[in-house]
Design an enzyme around this catalytic site. Structure first.
Site: not given
Ligand code: UDP
Length: 323
Positions: A92, A141
């Protein structure tokens, strides 16, 4: 300007969309609504229900919006989840961001505004943290966001796609209309306010053995409307590069809980748990670069005001957005 906002149905994107519209910009929101909410999209914006997994979908959105600038908020944003499902984060936050950057180049977009994060630094050598500190993320992340920062540097050099990347510290608070509603909530302030609302019996504190004065992690909380203002300033011609966005004040998990008790007038029971994987002990910004180069000046620097606006929104929307 005509701007395309990805993730404009999400927490930060919704408030930025509202503020961009208030400042007179034209906004098209592109969002797949997996994390976002349709009712969080300001009705003055055009809306494209995106499907970034479909071949050509992102390019088609950029072609139809014909933006002068793209503000890319759409992302997965949970440190803890990224430690359990790194694939989701690289996909993503890197692969889909790359598709968007390629579409920006193909369509001659002038500027790319990227939501980066203080998680790109990892545990810092010193605080407050300036933009030139080494970046050594300790979770997927932060790593995926850092990888895309590097893509932007090369795309600026080779394709002349100008960019500005904001390294957010901890976004918090709400505007009068839009606030924080994740379907699965893991962030500290909304979790604490859920207890004050009576939806949860207690909050969990992840780690009390950190090298900080009270043993809990320290973060720099920044009001969502102040983040939005930085994006508007970043759209001005000639503004480019990496900027930290934070207040320069660190608050521990325990201090945040105490502040929420003060603002809500409720007792908030807390249970001490073990550390959450991937959490650096202390992240506090030095945002002087944004002050001097962008003329940014946070309007809600006090944690008290940040929590007050979050509490006002949660009380008005006790179960969040309807959709
Ligand atoms: N945290 C906590 N309990 C919670 C949620 C978060 O103790 O229910 C801690 C978390 O471990 C971190 C800090 O609060 O040290 C801020 O976490 P959050 O998820 O809000 O933001 P992050 O810093 O991970 O982006």
């Amino acid at each position: 300007m005509n701007v395309l906002v990805t993730g404009g149905a999400g927490y930060i994107g919704s408030v930025c969309t509202e503020e961009l519209l208030n400042a007179g910009h034209q906004v098209t929101v592109y969002d797949n609504l997996t994390e976002g909410h349709r009712s969080a999209v300001d009705p003055r914006a055009k809306f494209i229900l995106g499907n970034p997994e479909e071949e050509g979908n992102i390019l088609a959105a950029v072609e139809s919006a014909k933006p002068d600038a793209i503000l890319h908020f759409a992302a997965s944003a949970l440190v803890g989840e990224s430690m359990m499902n790194p694939k989701k984060y690289f996909h993503n936050n890197l692969v889909n961001a790359l598709k968007l950057a390629d579409a920006a180049v193909a369509c001659g977009v002038k500027k790319f505004v990227f939501s980066s994060t203080c998680a790109t630094y990892g545990p810092p050598e010193r605080v407050p943290m300036t933009e030139d500190l080494p970046q050594r993320p300790i979770n997927p992340y932060g790593e995926a966001k850092l990888m895309f920062e590097k893509v932007l540097i090369w795309y600026r050099e080779i394709y002349q796609l100008d960019f500005i990347a904001f390294r957010y510290f901890n976004a918090a608070g709400a505007s009068e209309k839009f606030g924080e509603h994740h379907r699965i909530e893991t962030h500290l302030i909304p979790n604490v306010l859920q207890v004050a609302l009576g939806h949860k019996t207690h909050v969990e504190i992840f780690g009390t053995d950190y090298p900080t004065p009270d043993g809990t992690c320290i973060r720099d909380y920044i009001h969502i409307k102040d983040l939005a203002q930085a994006h508007i300033l970043g759209l001005q011609p000639g503004k480019s590069g990496f900027f930290n966005l934070g207040n320069g004040d660190g608050y521990s998990v325990k201090e945040v809980i105490q502040m929420c008790e003060k603002i809500t007038g409720k007792n908030i029971p807390a249970i001490e748990k073990s550390r959450r994987a991937g959490d650096p002990p202390r992240l506090v910004a030095a945002a002087n670069k944004a002050f001097t180069e962008l003329g940014w000046k946070p309007q809600y620097p006090k944690l008290e005001d940040i929590v007050k606006t979050a509490w006002a929104w949660h009380r008005k929307h006790p179960t969040g957005y309807a959709d």
